[in-house]
Design an enzyme around this catalytic site. Sequence first.
Site, PDB file in Angstrom:
ATOM      1  N   ALA C 242       0.823  -1.205   0.000  1.00 54.05           N
ATOM      2  CA  ALA C 242       0.000   0.000   0.000  1.00 54.05           C
ATOM      3  C   ALA C 242       0.862   1.263   0.000  1.00 54.05           C
ATOM      4  CB  ALA C 242      -0.937  -0.015   1.195  1.00 54.05           C
ATOM      5  N   HIS C 243       0.208   2.395  -0.109  1.00 56.22           N
ATOM      6  CA  HIS C 243       0.896   3.679  -0.221  1.00 56.22           C
ATOM      7  C   HIS C 243       1.776   3.995   0.988  1.00 56.22           C
ATOM      8  CE1 HIS C 243      -3.024   5.834   1.340  1.00 56.22           C
ATOM      9  NE2 HIS C 243      -2.733   4.793   2.052  1.00 56.22           N
TER      10      HIS C 243
END
Lengths: 356, 356, 356
Positions: C242-243
């Site tokens: 994820a980011h």
Amino acid sequence: MTMSENTYTLAELAQRFGLQASGDPQTRVDGVCSLLPGRAGALSFLSNPRYRAQLAQTQASIVIVKPGDAAELRGAGLIAADPYLAYARVAALFDPEREFAPGISANAAVAQDAQLGEGCYVGPAAVIEAGATLGAGVYVGPGCVIGRDARIGAGTRLVAQAHVGARVQLGERCLVQPGAVIGARGFGNALGPKGWEAVPQLGSVRIGNDVEIGAGTCIDRGTIEDTVIEDGVRLDNLIQIAHNCRIGAHTAIAACTGIAGSTVIGRRCMIGGAVGINGHIEISDDVILLAGAMVTNSIKERGAYGSAPPLEPAQDWRKTVARLRRLGRMDERLRVVESQLREAQGNKSNDDPDSF
Amino acid sequence: MTMSENTYTLAELAQRFGLQASGDPQTRVDGVCSLLPGRAGALSFLSNPRYRAQLAQTQASIVIVKPGDAAELRGAGLIAADPYLAYARVAALFDPEREFAPGISANAAVAQDAQLGEGCYVGPAAVIEAGATLGAGVYVGPGCVIGRDARIGAGTRLVAQAHVGARVQLGERCLVQPGAVIGARGFGNALGPKGWEAVPQLGSVRIGNDVEIGAGTCIDRGTIEDTVIEDGVRLDNLIQIAHNCRIGAHTAIAACTGIAGSTVIGRRCMIGGAVGINGHIEISDDVILLAGAMVTNSIKERGAYGSAPPLEPAQDWRKTVARLRRLGRMDERLRVVESQLREAQGNKSNDDPDSF
Amino acid sequence: MTMSENTYTLAELAQRFGLQASGDPQTRVDGVCSLLPGRAGALSFLSNPRYRAQLAQTQASIVIVKPGDAAELRGAGLIAADPYLAYARVAALFDPEREFAPGISANAAVAQDAQLGEGCYVGPAAVIEAGATLGAGVYVGPGCVIGRDARIGAGTRLVAQAHVGARVQLGERCLVQPGAVIGARGFGNALGPKGWEAVPQLGSVRIGNDVEIGAGTCIDRGTIEDTVIEDGVRLDNLIQIAHNCRIGAHTAIAACTGIAGSTVIGRRCMIGGAVGINGHIEISDDVILLAGAMVTNSIKERGAYGSAPPLEPAQDWRKTVARLRRLGRMDERLRVVESQLREAQGNKSNDDPDSF
């Protein structure tokens, strides 16, 4: 709720599928529907006896039922030992995707020495690399890539944007959903002095006949020998099958399951969703794995297996987590209690020999 | 750390977003930054009071803060009830991907009878099949495939290499990330005499407005009726949503979650990553599922739920595994202890009636 | 079992890889094989001493062995401190995919201002958008999309249908498998008055040198700063990163693992398949996570960790589930027993002061 240009009468369906008809032979359907509310002009089925009462309420024009439920039919029906299976076959008549016009799209890229059987379709933005061989009637949907020297059996359908790597072999009548990746490099790395070094994955993937491969599902090529998927296997979406695995014939695997390298799975297994299976193990024929199971060791006996812990409200779950951490302490406390009791009984025995 | 060609003054931002400004109205920003170290000429925000002390250290030129934190500002600021939400709106000014030039790329393949609204973009290697309909301002990125008779609402953006299957309906202002597969065949198979037979999946997928669908996420078409994703749903990457599911409006689902067939999920749920949800169950509105939870039964009350066991060092974990296998034995031992105690007390009572 | 047009003698291999040879220097191989049954004319290796007896049975013409196993060789051999690593290097000679003819395919779409280094290949249906920069010898396979202003280092290979988003940076000698998505929007949403509003993800993804990214693996762009994958990281298939995450150098992650946002993972970690890792936590260097582990908190000490519960036959598993739900009750019962025993001993003490 689906409608089609094709329509069929009860009599036609009975004859075509070898089923017994009940009711007006001219009853006509143009598609399928759910049993409730149902739709006039459509066909449905009753498989689960729990829903038998819905036969009285459905608006479906034809319902496929078991022999024992035929008396409950209000309208027309077809009688089948397995109504779900009979439904599957009848419903295929209304599937708009079952036919296609052969041909190669203008902006497909087909290598000059690729061999295409009769009646193949190659969609726009599809790529077929050198040396690939396609049997008759293969459908290569838009955006698919077929690698060098890959071989695809007659009647196989690659819906769109699928990847078939170099030298991969796919059998006949397979169905490959969008985003599936067959024949990526297996995850083999050796630790060298400066970090990981890739171990070449020189095997390929061999897939039998009548195999379905779901959207986003990945089947890696083998390290030396091939990764093998036997006939009739059904793979749902987003499944990972690592290098050197073998999946036995007619095994069905639900979505989000991952199988690590070199594992051998038997025939006719049913593997629930989100299952994790360790590498280098063997699972017998006819094993059922419940959703969320984590399998670390070989399974030598058929049967159903599970491991997922129970869902609880978060505050209870936090207590369960704390108790799991204290399980060893609890075991210890129990041992203390047991030893005190033994001692107490011993003392008592000493005090009171008559108790024996 | 992002810079843009656009620059905005504090006064402009305050007016455009209806926020109260604090500090020099001519303070100018050209992008966004983290609060620490921050960057002169950029905008940041403070949402979590735990980081309030960073206001004294940040080099950001403008910080969006809650009213209660305004006094702590060293430089310019914007006052917002919800700084994170205000930040989201301001930051969109600096998003380089928000605009595109309409047009159809030379090597896109758009069927003659497809209908495109005004201001659409179709990228290279994209494919739009017969009968598809696109509303105004739809962006179809490179390598996307839009199937026959699919319908895509105005302002929807398909970033790249996404798949929208035949007859799928997507609402307005949706965002679909690369590799998403909407409308693959549901995983329906009936066991026939020679193995699995495909049950045609004749339903489709219906997706509401303002829905986000992450990279590699798969939403299968329904068996008879449609799989439905309601308005405002947010789906992260690599999620599986099986056939016939319904996901209620504004529910958000984190990555690697799998939902089996025919399950109905309520509105405004928040589903953590790597959650597994069984088929044919119902989950109420406003349910929170913690990461790693495995849900086997319906959830009828709002609230948070979890099931993932605690992480432990491997040697402790192996002991926990062994103890879990012996839980039944432990229960049995406890029962023996209890019965011995009852008996002892019974004996004692007999010996000493005064103890009552 | 793989054959190649290239053949090599024992003497040539010994010299090229700096290994000691044993046996006829003219022994010739044209590919690799498993140790059993092996194949005449092929090379194999023995790494695990458990299989030493196979040296007497193999038909392989050359086997790479440890110094201590050299005496057991029946035919020709190469002596290496790490036979698996030596095998990896030798086998690369037989990898048919290691070479390609540079050039840009007719129906690739390469933006006019994209910059390609010497010796690049761009396959059919591949798309390279404006401002992208490719180093020398980059391979962009069919169907890949390289977004605006992306930068790809020399010698990197994108096999096919991979997505490299706008402004993403990939280092040198990376390998990206089909369906990988690098730089999709991070899953950042703020709750507004009418539902979720997207938080623009203005950071990008920065990937070091010698990184492998598996099929279907997703690495999201950062919210403000970049998501970072350091040198030498190996990512298997269907992984979600994820980011704002950072993955330390030389860490290897197996398939189906998901890592939530803003988590920092150390160097040289080995993360088993189907692991879930919470957001906003830190994992030290040299941590091993066993398959199926769910990590909710930071890990501050190197070592191995696990959390997956044991697999059991379904009927036993159902009992374990029931017992887990009753763990609190069991704890309570144990407490009662302990207090009864204390009381009993207290009474006894009163009765019999000499027991002290």
